[in-house]
Design a protein around this motif. Structure first.
Motif, PDB file in Angstrom:
ATOM      1  N   LEU A 132       0.823  -1.197   0.000  1.00 29.51           N
ATOM      2  CA  LEU A 132       0.000   0.000   0.000  1.00 29.51           C
ATOM      3  C   LEU A 132       0.869   1.264   0.000  1.00 29.51           C
ATOM      4  O   LEU A 132       1.822   1.368   0.773  1.00 29.51           O
ATOM      5  CB  LEU A 132      -0.923   0.017   1.219  1.00 29.51           C
ATOM      6  CG  LEU A 132      -2.007  -1.065   1.254  1.00 29.51           C
ATOM      7  CD1 LEU A 132      -2.703  -1.055   2.601  1.00 29.51           C
ATOM      8  CD2 LEU A 132      -3.009  -0.846   0.140  1.00 29.51           C
ATOM      9  N   ARG A 133       0.520   2.191  -0.863  1.00 33.88           N
ATOM     10  CA  ARG A 133       1.234   3.458  -0.906  1.00 33.88           C
ATOM     11  C   ARG A 133       0.391   4.615  -0.377  1.00 33.88           C
ATOM     12  O   ARG A 133       0.895   5.708  -0.155  1.00 33.88           O
ATOM     13  CB  ARG A 133       1.671   3.766  -2.339  1.00 33.88           C
ATOM     14  CG  ARG A 133       2.664   2.773  -2.887  1.00 33.88           C
ATOM     15  CD  ARG A 133       3.197   3.262  -4.217  1.00 33.88           C
ATOM     16  NE  ARG A 133       3.093   2.239  -5.234  1.00 33.88           N
ATOM     17  CZ  ARG A 133       3.328   2.441  -6.519  1.00 33.88           C
ATOM     18  NH1 ARG A 133       3.655   3.640  -6.935  1.00 33.88           N
ATOM     19  NH2 ARG A 133       3.220   1.461  -7.389  1.00 33.88           N
ATOM     20  N   LEU A 134      -0.910   4.374  -0.205  1.00 36.64           N
ATOM     21  CA  LEU A 134      -1.802   5.431   0.268  1.00 36.64           C
ATOM     22  C   LEU A 134      -2.942   4.804   1.061  1.00 36.64           C
ATOM     23  O   LEU A 134      -3.653   3.940   0.557  1.00 36.64           O
ATOM     24  CB  LEU A 134      -2.363   6.217  -0.926  1.00 36.64           C
ATOM     25  CG  LEU A 134      -3.334   7.361  -0.614  1.00 36.64           C
ATOM     26  CD1 LEU A 134      -2.678   8.409   0.273  1.00 36.64           C
ATOM     27  CD2 LEU A 134      -3.842   7.998  -1.909  1.00 36.64           C
ATOM     28  N   HIS A 155       1.407  10.206  -4.242  1.00 31.24           N
ATOM     29  CA  HIS A 155       1.817   8.954  -3.597  1.00 31.24           C
ATOM     30  C   HIS A 155       1.982   7.775  -4.552  1.00 31.24           C
ATOM     31  O   HIS A 155       2.737   6.844  -4.247  1.00 31.24           O
ATOM     32  CB  HIS A 155       0.807   8.576  -2.507  1.00 31.24           C
ATOM     33  CG  HIS A 155       0.818   9.506  -1.336  1.00 31.24           C
ATOM     34  ND1 HIS A 155       1.642   9.324  -0.250  1.00 31.24           N
ATOM     35  CD2 HIS A 155       0.113  10.644  -1.098  1.00 31.24           C
ATOM     36  CE1 HIS A 155       1.444  10.305   0.617  1.00 31.24           C
ATOM     37  NE2 HIS A 155       0.517  11.120   0.122  1.00 31.24           N
ATOM     38  N   ILE A 156       1.259   7.784  -5.670  1.00 30.90           N
ATOM     39  CA  ILE A 156       1.300   6.640  -6.577  1.00 30.90           C
ATOM     40  C   ILE A 156       1.870   7.023  -7.935  1.00 30.90           C
ATOM     41  O   ILE A 156       2.657   6.281  -8.524  1.00 30.90           O
ATOM     42  CB  ILE A 156      -0.105   6.021  -6.735  1.00 30.90           C
ATOM     43  CG1 ILE A 156      -0.597   5.509  -5.369  1.00 30.90           C
ATOM     44  CG2 ILE A 156      -0.089   4.874  -7.734  1.00 30.90           C
ATOM     45  CD1 ILE A 156      -2.013   4.970  -5.376  1.00 30.90           C
ATOM     46  N   GLY A 157       1.500   8.195  -8.430  1.00 29.09           N
ATOM     47  CA  GLY A 157       2.032   8.640  -9.709  1.00 29.09           C
ATOM     48  C   GLY A 157       0.980   9.308 -10.568  1.00 29.09           C
ATOM     49  O   GLY A 157      -0.226   9.071 -10.405  1.00 29.09           O
ATOM     50  N   ALA A 172      -3.277   8.761 -11.440  1.00 28.89           N
ATOM     51  CA  ALA A 172      -4.252   9.829 -11.215  1.00 28.89           C
ATOM     52  C   ALA A 172      -5.027  10.126 -12.489  1.00 28.89           C
ATOM     53  O   ALA A 172      -6.263  10.261 -12.475  1.00 28.89           O
ATOM     54  CB  ALA A 172      -3.538  11.087 -10.719  1.00 28.89           C
ATOM     55  N   GLN A 173      -4.313  10.221 -13.616  1.00 31.91           N
ATOM     56  CA  GLN A 173      -4.975  10.499 -14.882  1.00 31.91           C
ATOM     57  C   GLN A 173      -5.899   9.360 -15.285  1.00 31.91           C
ATOM     58  O   GLN A 173      -6.991   9.590 -15.816  1.00 31.91           O
ATOM     59  CB  GLN A 173      -3.926  10.743 -15.976  1.00 31.91           C
ATOM     60  CG  GLN A 173      -3.141  12.031 -15.799  1.00 31.91           C
ATOM     61  CD  GLN A 173      -3.963  13.270 -16.101  1.00 31.91           C
ATOM     62  OE1 GLN A 173      -5.139  13.188 -16.436  1.00 31.91           O
ATOM     63  NE2 GLN A 173      -3.354  14.433 -15.969  1.00 31.91           N
ATOM     64  N   LYS A 174      -5.465   8.134 -15.033  1.00 29.17           N
ATOM     65  CA  LYS A 174      -6.316   6.988 -15.377  1.00 29.17           C
ATOM     66  C   LYS A 174      -7.650   7.062 -14.639  1.00 29.17           C
ATOM     67  O   LYS A 174      -8.722   6.873 -15.222  1.00 29.17           O
ATOM     68  CB  LYS A 174      -5.610   5.673 -15.022  1.00 29.17           C
ATOM     69  CG  LYS A 174      -6.411   4.430 -15.439  1.00 29.17           C
ATOM     70  CD  LYS A 174      -5.987   3.178 -14.679  1.00 29.17           C
ATOM     71  CE  LYS A 174      -6.667   3.106 -13.321  1.00 29.17           C
ATOM     72  NZ  LYS A 174      -6.525   1.789 -12.671  1.00 29.17           N
ATOM     73  N   SER A 175      -7.588   7.372 -13.347  1.00 34.72           N
ATOM     74  CA  SER A 175      -8.819   7.461 -12.557  1.00 34.72           C
ATOM     75  C   SER A 175      -9.761   8.513 -13.117  1.00 34.72           C
ATOM     76  O   SER A 175     -10.956   8.266 -13.305  1.00 34.72           O
ATOM     77  CB  SER A 175      -8.484   7.801 -11.101  1.00 34.72           C
ATOM     78  OG  SER A 175      -7.792   6.755 -10.478  1.00 34.72           O
TER      79      SER A 175
END
Length: 334
Positions: A11-13, A188-190, A194-197
């Motif tokens: 887990l990163r977040l 936290h992830i990249g 974020a763009q994919k979401s």
């Protein structure tokens, strides 16, 4: 809320949610869906890279402002197990009714150095708990005056979609919740996650913290309830703006009385204020490259593109396209 637990070291977040009574469902859903879509490689909702939990004092569901209820996943416990604790607010009248155990949990989180996030009127809750002293705070333009009434001497930021001030993050709610969540995913992830979401949610691109909220220009902020109601009526009918006489009739006052209130509170006529609101909306829409001048004219109540161009040039000294070009060049500057 998910089907497969993730190994703790992957887990990163990790995000914990506190839902206020009558919280805003869309603000919560937008935030948590960005986390969900970024947590997995596909669209299977597996919490591989981030985890989210709704916290409560019991297993009793919390009802949102629209009536849909969400049941907590687990008890409050130790806040340090999360990277962020997010408070999702909603109806103003419910702010004072936050459970004492929730407030104690927030103070423990702050003491442990866990960043606190206020979504929608969650910023009000954090302020009322004494956890925003010395911090900048984002509040929806719609609740700007409510905030000033409750917190004397504090000046909220109501012309930006979210504010990050050290370990306090606040946003205006609604769609801005998705953009604040995307900011955390990026951190936290990249950026790709974020763009994919956002793309899966049919949101073109992430907005930055200093992007403007759609709403009233700051020079039209007022504590006069009659003027505020008149401006709100215009905003709700932007594509077919009502004449000043119709607004006065709807508010059950004479046109002369409405004009006196505008002169006293804003030093301008209702017609001038209404035009400023419409031109502010035009500027916001011009920042979107997919909108043509004709489309913008239709959305803001102008007869056609020519009418909009003439009024815009009279008010701002440039045509809409010239203004759009200047804004793009400003963004490109180092």
């Amino acid at each position: 809320m998910r089907d497969t637990p993730a190994p703790p070291d992957s887990l990163r977040l990790r995000v914990g949610f506190l839902l206020a009574r009558r919280f805003t469902l869309s603000a919560f859903a937008n935030f948590v869906d960005v986390l969900r879509l970024a947590a997995d490689e596909g669209d299977r909702s597996r919490p591989i890279r981030c985890n989210w939990r709704v916290l409560g004092t019991s297993g009793q569901p919390v009802q949102s402002s629209c009536g849909v209820a969400i049941a907590p996943d687990e008890k409050l416990g130790d806040p340090s197990r999360f990277d962020y604790v997010v408070v999702v607010g909603g109806l103003i009248d419910e702010i004072e009714r936050l459970e004492p155990d929730y407030l104690a949990f927030l103070h423990r989180a702050a003491k442990a150095g866990v960043p606190l996030v206020g979504v929608c009127t969650g910023a009000f809750i954090l302020h009322r708990a004494g956890l925003m002293d010395g911090y900048r705070c984002c509040v929806s333009w719609f609740h700007h005056e409510d905030f000033l009434e409750q917190f004397d001497g504090l000046r909220p930021v109501s012309d930006r979609i979210f504010v990050v001030d050290r370990d306090r993050l606040t946003c205006s709610g609604g769609a801005s919740s998705a953009h604040l969540a995307a900011f955390l995913i990026d951190r936290h992830i990249g950026r790709a996650a974020a763009q994919k979401s956002l793309h899966i949610m049919i949101i073109d691109e992430a907005m930055a913290a200093d992007d403007p909220q759609p709403g009233l220009p700051l020079e039209l902020k007022t504590d006069d309830p009659l003027v505020r109601r008149a401006l709100l009526m215009l905003q709700q009918n932007m594509d077919t703006p009502p004449p000043v006489a119709d607004v006065a009739a709807h508010l059950q006052v004479s046109r002369r009385k409405l004009e006196r209130h505008f002169a006293a509170s804003l030093s301008m006529s209702p017609a001038e204020a209404f035009m400023r609101v419409r031109l502010s909306q035009v500027r916001m829409l011009l920042a979107r490259p997919d909108r043509t001048i004709s489309q913008i004219a239709a959305e803001t109540g102008f007869c056609d593109a020519s009418h909009l161009i003439r009024v815009f040039r009279d008010g701002l000294g440039v045509t809409p396209e010239q203004w759009r070009k200047a804004q793009r060049e400003t963004v490109r500057l180092p």
